[in-house]
Write a protein that holds these residues in place. Structure first.
Motif, mmCIF file in Angstrom:
data_model
loop_
_atom_site.group_PDB
_atom_site.id
_atom_site.type_symbol
_atom_site.label_atom_id
_atom_site.label_comp_id
_atom_site.label_asym_id
_atom_site.label_seq_id
_atom_site.Cartn_x
_atom_site.Cartn_y
_atom_site.Cartn_z
ATOM 1 N N GLU A 210 0.884 -1.297 -0.037
ATOM 2 C CA GLU A 210 0.022 -0.108 -0.022
ATOM 3 C C GLU A 210 0.963 1.287 0.013
ATOM 4 O OE1 GLU A 210 -3.724 -0.447 2.805
ATOM 5 O OE2 GLU A 210 -2.033 -1.782 3.383
ATOM 6 N N PRO A 211 0.479 2.548 -0.593
ATOM 7 C CA PRO A 211 1.356 3.516 -0.628
ATOM 8 C C PRO A 211 1.792 4.052 0.641
ATOM 9 C CG PRO A 211 -0.910 3.993 -1.545
ATOM 10 C CD PRO A 211 -0.820 2.503 -1.314
ATOM 11 N N ASP A 212 1.081 3.866 1.777
ATOM 12 C CA ASP A 212 1.609 4.666 3.021
ATOM 13 C C ASP A 212 2.657 3.757 3.519
ATOM 14 O OD1 ASP A 212 -0.386 2.773 3.117
ATOM 15 O OD2 ASP A 212 -0.996 3.379 5.168
ATOM 16 N N PHE A 215 6.999 4.064 2.633
ATOM 17 C CA PHE A 215 7.937 4.792 3.410
ATOM 18 C C PHE A 215 8.413 4.151 4.581
ATOM 19 C CE2 PHE A 215 4.715 7.543 1.597
ATOM 20 C CZ PHE A 215 5.480 8.289 0.627
#
Lengths: 340, 340
Positions: A210-212, A215
């Motif tokens: 998932e994009p979050d 990081f």
């Protein structure tokens, strides 16, 4: 030597010339492609001693404008500077090309002049996403808005090829951008791609991301279609900017304060923000790589500043020096490495 | 009165019960749906005076777990708490339903029990995106990963219907999420949707919007397919969190300092961060609306805290009180308002 298109970008020719001078002073030899008179005049103004640096000029008066339709522009201007630069790369006179000009024209010129790597259906734009500890290579960032599963498989192989050969990374960890980490999550494209990546033994596939989590988790490459990748990149840039702007507003209020205390805080916050902006700004990386064509090509932001373009030149120099991308057949072989 | 599912979410039943008590103390009357003994025991522990607040209990011992397959779960447990809650809504005993439980089960129960609004092909999850000046309603955030252009047209109409009737917004400005603001940009879905939105006179369509411009431009609604919407939302949340975490780390270092100066800065920064986290956190909004079904349904995060769930209860109460969504035929009419 690498080729730099001088008339490309919003601040041409000044910014490309300034960046070229800075790079040349670091020992990077450059072929400046564009109208000779403009280049000579500009360089002389910036530094009368420019001839003592490794700068060569290649006269190419025609330029494809930022708003020209790329393919039509190339047909109308067969000697446009971007084509001349690509020909220099094709002929081995330079090891890489960078342009802040019309990115569609750069891509089209690269495909027409250099050709695609054996086994690659579509070249992809690959860029490093800012990350608190290590940058993650994300592709495609916008070259292909509608993809098929095997394009994404090729993007994975292109990313692996790049990180392995240029960064010496062993068996980079590849993730697939999705709306959930479970293998059942994703749109139809992602679900089908997941299966392809999972069964390719040449890919160290770690699953959906998932994009979050990009990081936080330990991944080296994230693959996605160019539409989703562009949404991802611009969302991250936009959100980081909003947060930093909100803090900056607080800092500006503090600066107006008369007390020593407020000045102390403002000074600390300003420094922290500066460091942070640098980390958060994808443009710091100077440019994105066009992977999948026979040669090192870097697409810089049209709005790139001198510093950003310099960073892009360094990227081109580094990638070009390793000659990793040219003529590689790794993709075709790797595509056949599916275990089933 | 609105219905709250007590056994839904990662911190059930404690968090839902705490949130229910806080809401009831504000005058929001609630129907607590779940196992009666657990509810009574929990409430009595939290506040022995709970009977003096507008809280009613509806015994529903069966629960669909977070990891159960939604449709199968509903088939196996026809009296599951989420179904009981939806029936209460269907029968008009409550004006809205909120659950932090299995969101797939909530959606499926809503569609089966309440039915879709006339003219709606697919319900969508709509949430407010954090914004420096005003929140923007984004839909779909993940209910439909693969969409057709007319789904997105319906999402636009659902969003307009909601903002107009609940927020009294006149002619909200609708934008389409894309990788470029030009009408030629986007994937195939976006290009086709652009044409549909542009020709529908019931929609105040302002064109494509890039995600980083969502925080800057004057738009009220952003429509997208559920995959892109989910990538957008999670990218924004993730990036904002990274930036805030990086500053927090600096602040933590300062706090260790012994000087008055470092303490002053740390205290300022901690306060600023707190305010910022609140702004940046989409979860502050407490829940997302399920638009397109015949009734007010709010899907809260499974990981919602008491405060977040309280905010979701307020959202459900506000939307439910206006009874705007139930039985609306506006979508079907509006879909026929195409000028061509």
């Amino acid at each position: 030597m690498i080729a730099l298109e001088i008339m490309g970008g919003d601040y041409a020719p000044l910014v490309p010339l300034e960046a070229a001078l800075l790079a040349a002073k670091q020992g990077i030899s450059l072929l400046l492609v564009g109208p000779q008179d403009i280049i000579v005049e500009g360089l002389t103004k910036l530094d009368p001693q420019w001839k003592s640096y490794p700068l060569q000029i290649c006269d190419a008066p025609e330029v494809i404008g930022m708003d020209e339709e790329p393919v039509r522009g190339l047909q109308k201007k067969p000697n446009a500077s971007i084509v001349v630069a690509m020909k220099a790369l094709k002929e081995g006179r330079v090891s890489g090309v960078i342009s802040a000009g019309n990115s569609g024209a750069t891509m089209a010129a690269a495909v027409f002049t250099l050709g695609r790597i054996n086994g690659v259906t579509r070249p992809a734009i690959a860029g490093f996403m800012p990350h608190p500890t290590k940058p993650v290579l994300v592709l495609d960032l916008g070259a292909n808005t509608d993809c098929k599963p095997h394009y994404l498989e090729e993007f994975a192989l292109l990313g692996i090829n790049y990180l392995t050969s240029v960064h010496g990374k062993h068996s980079p960890r590849v993730a697939l951008l999705s709306n959930g980490h479970e293998s059942t999550k994703g749109n139809q494209l992602v679900k089908e791609t997941h299966a392809l990546l999972a069964q390719n033994t040449a890919i160290n596939f770690v699953g959906n991301i998932e994009p979050d989590r990009a990081f936080v988790e330990d991944v080296d490459i994230i693959v996605c279609d160019g539409f989703a990748g562009n949404i991802f990149l611009k969302s991250v840039e936009g959100a980081a900017k909003v947060v930093i702007d909100l803090i900056s507003r607080e800092v500006a209020l503090l600066k107006k304060g008369e007390t020593e205390e407020s000045k102390t805080i403002a000074s600390w916050a300003a420094n922290t923000l500066k460091a942070l902006s640098k980390k958060a700004d994808c443009k710091e990386h100077g440019g994105a790589l066009l992977l999948g064509v026979n040669g090192t090509v870097v697409v810089a932001h049209g709005s790139a500043t001198t510093k950003q373009l310099l960073s892009g030149i360094e990227l081109t120099w580094e990638a070009g020096a390793k000659k990793t991308i040219t003529g590689s057949t790794v993709i075709k072989e790797a595509r056949n490495e599916r275990s089933i």
